[in-house]
Design an enzyme around this catalytic site. Structure first.
Site, PDB file in Angstrom:
ATOM      1  N   LYS A  50       0.827  -1.207   0.000  1.00  0.00           N
ATOM      2  CA  LYS A  50       0.000   0.000   0.000  1.00  0.00           C
ATOM      3  C   LYS A  50       0.869   1.268   0.000  1.00  0.00           C
ATOM      4  O   LYS A  50       2.086   1.203   0.240  1.00  0.00           O
ATOM      5  CB  LYS A  50      -0.949  -0.054   1.214  1.00  0.00           C
ATOM      6  CG  LYS A  50      -1.988  -1.196   1.132  1.00  0.00           C
ATOM      7  CD  LYS A  50      -2.992  -1.122   2.279  1.00  0.00           C
ATOM      8  CE  LYS A  50      -4.012  -2.249   2.200  1.00  0.00           C
ATOM      9  NZ  LYS A  50      -5.044  -2.150   3.277  1.00  0.00           N
ATOM     10  N   TYR A  75     -12.207  -2.614  -3.889  1.00  0.00           N
ATOM     11  CA  TYR A  75     -12.752  -2.779  -2.536  1.00  0.00           C
ATOM     12  C   TYR A  75     -14.286  -2.720  -2.530  1.00  0.00           C
ATOM     13  O   TYR A  75     -14.885  -2.366  -1.506  1.00  0.00           O
ATOM     14  CB  TYR A  75     -12.170  -1.719  -1.602  1.00  0.00           C
ATOM     15  CG  TYR A  75     -10.810  -2.080  -1.020  1.00  0.00           C
ATOM     16  CD1 TYR A  75     -10.643  -3.228  -0.240  1.00  0.00           C
ATOM     17  CD2 TYR A  75      -9.701  -1.264  -1.204  1.00  0.00           C
ATOM     18  CE1 TYR A  75      -9.405  -3.553   0.308  1.00  0.00           C
ATOM     19  CE2 TYR A  75      -8.454  -1.580  -0.660  1.00  0.00           C
ATOM     20  CZ  TYR A  75      -8.328  -2.725   0.108  1.00  0.00           C
ATOM     21  OH  TYR A  75      -7.109  -3.046   0.667  1.00  0.00           O
ATOM     22  N   ASN A 129      -2.068   0.457   6.633  1.00  0.00           N
ATOM     23  CA  ASN A 129      -1.617  -0.820   7.209  1.00  0.00           C
ATOM     24  C   ASN A 129      -0.752  -1.665   6.256  1.00  0.00           C
ATOM     25  O   ASN A 129      -0.728  -2.889   6.339  1.00  0.00           O
ATOM     26  CB  ASN A 129      -2.786  -1.600   7.804  1.00  0.00           C
ATOM     27  CG  ASN A 129      -3.816  -2.024   6.771  1.00  0.00           C
ATOM     28  OD1 ASN A 129      -3.666  -1.739   5.585  1.00  0.00           O
ATOM     29  ND2 ASN A 129      -4.836  -2.718   7.215  1.00  0.00           N
ATOM     30  N   HIS A 177      -2.130  -5.382   1.503  1.00  0.00           N
ATOM     31  CA  HIS A 177      -3.388  -6.098   1.294  1.00  0.00           C
ATOM     32  C   HIS A 177      -3.050  -7.517   0.887  1.00  0.00           C
ATOM     33  O   HIS A 177      -2.080  -7.743   0.158  1.00  0.00           O
ATOM     34  CB  HIS A 177      -4.216  -5.459   0.175  1.00  0.00           C
ATOM     35  CG  HIS A 177      -5.266  -6.388  -0.359  1.00  0.00           C
ATOM     36  ND1 HIS A 177      -6.481  -6.557   0.252  1.00  0.00           N
ATOM     37  CD2 HIS A 177      -5.242  -7.264  -1.399  1.00  0.00           C
ATOM     38  CE1 HIS A 177      -7.167  -7.486  -0.414  1.00  0.00           C
ATOM     39  NE2 HIS A 177      -6.439  -7.935  -1.420  1.00  0.00           N
ATOM     40  N   GLU A 194      -9.401 -10.926  -7.663  1.00  0.00           N
ATOM     41  CA  GLU A 194      -8.448  -9.818  -7.530  1.00  0.00           C
ATOM     42  C   GLU A 194      -7.288  -9.948  -8.519  1.00  0.00           C
ATOM     43  O   GLU A 194      -6.807  -8.948  -9.050  1.00  0.00           O
ATOM     44  CB  GLU A 194      -7.940  -9.771  -6.087  1.00  0.00           C
ATOM     45  CG  GLU A 194      -9.042  -9.376  -5.107  1.00  0.00           C
ATOM     46  CD  GLU A 194      -8.633  -9.467  -3.646  1.00  0.00           C
ATOM     47  OE1 GLU A 194      -7.462  -9.829  -3.357  1.00  0.00           O
ATOM     48  OE2 GLU A 194      -9.483  -9.179  -2.783  1.00  0.00           O
TER      49      GLU A 194
END
Ligand code: RTP
Ligand code: MG
Length: 135
Positions: free
Chosen positions: A11, A51, A114, A117, A128
């Site tokens: 990320k 998402y 965070n 993913h 995905e």
């Protein structure tokens, strides 16, 4: 054990921290092989579609805003039990709850920023990977 593929995203917070290599190294040391990889600036539409399962959640707008705040590294990882192996390497969603030595414990700032993913099931992984790497 089954050879699987899973989708990983490093990320924007982790890319900005210059730890792409350290994170990829953890995948490789755990036997996961990078079979697709792209440094990419997501558009708002791409992040929203990725998402989509969370679109009714209160944190959705912040999540999308964060995911487009800088480039990400999108990868397909392959190996034995790749989906669970990657989730174990990542640690809990909230880095405050992530086990010592996990990617989120070591590199994540908050539940929003965070670091990584990872697909959470075989169905998510297939969707995905196709989302980013369909030929
Ligand atoms: P990811 O999808 O990014 O791998 O994370 P995850 O499976 O561990 O967590 P998930 O439930 O799928 O949530 C996706 C991302 O949304 C943010 N989030 N914020 N404020 C909150 O309560 C909250 N809950 C989730 C996190 O950044 C999480 O990674
Ligand atoms: Mg998730």
């Amino acid at each position: 054990m089954a050879i699987e593929r899973t989708l990983s995203i490093i990320k924007p917070d982790a890319v900005a921290k210059n730890v792409i290599g350290e994170i990829v190294s953890r995948f490789e040391k755990s036997g996961l092989k990078v079979v697709e990889m792209q440094l990419k600036q997501l558009t708002k539409e791409e992040a929203e579609g990725f998402y989509a399962e969370h679109k009714e959640r209160p944190f959705f707008a912040d999540l999308v805003g964060f995911m487009i705040s800088g480039p990400v590294v999108v990868q397909a990882l392959e190996g034995e039990n790749a989906i669970l192996t990657n989730r174990e390497l990542m640690g809990a969603t909230n880095p405050k709850e992530a086990a010592a030595g996990t990617i989120r414990a070591d590199f994540a700032e908050s539940i929003d920023a965070n670091a990584v993913h990872g697909s959470d099931s075989a169905e998510s992984a297939a969707r995905e990977i196709a989302y980013f790497f369909s030929k």
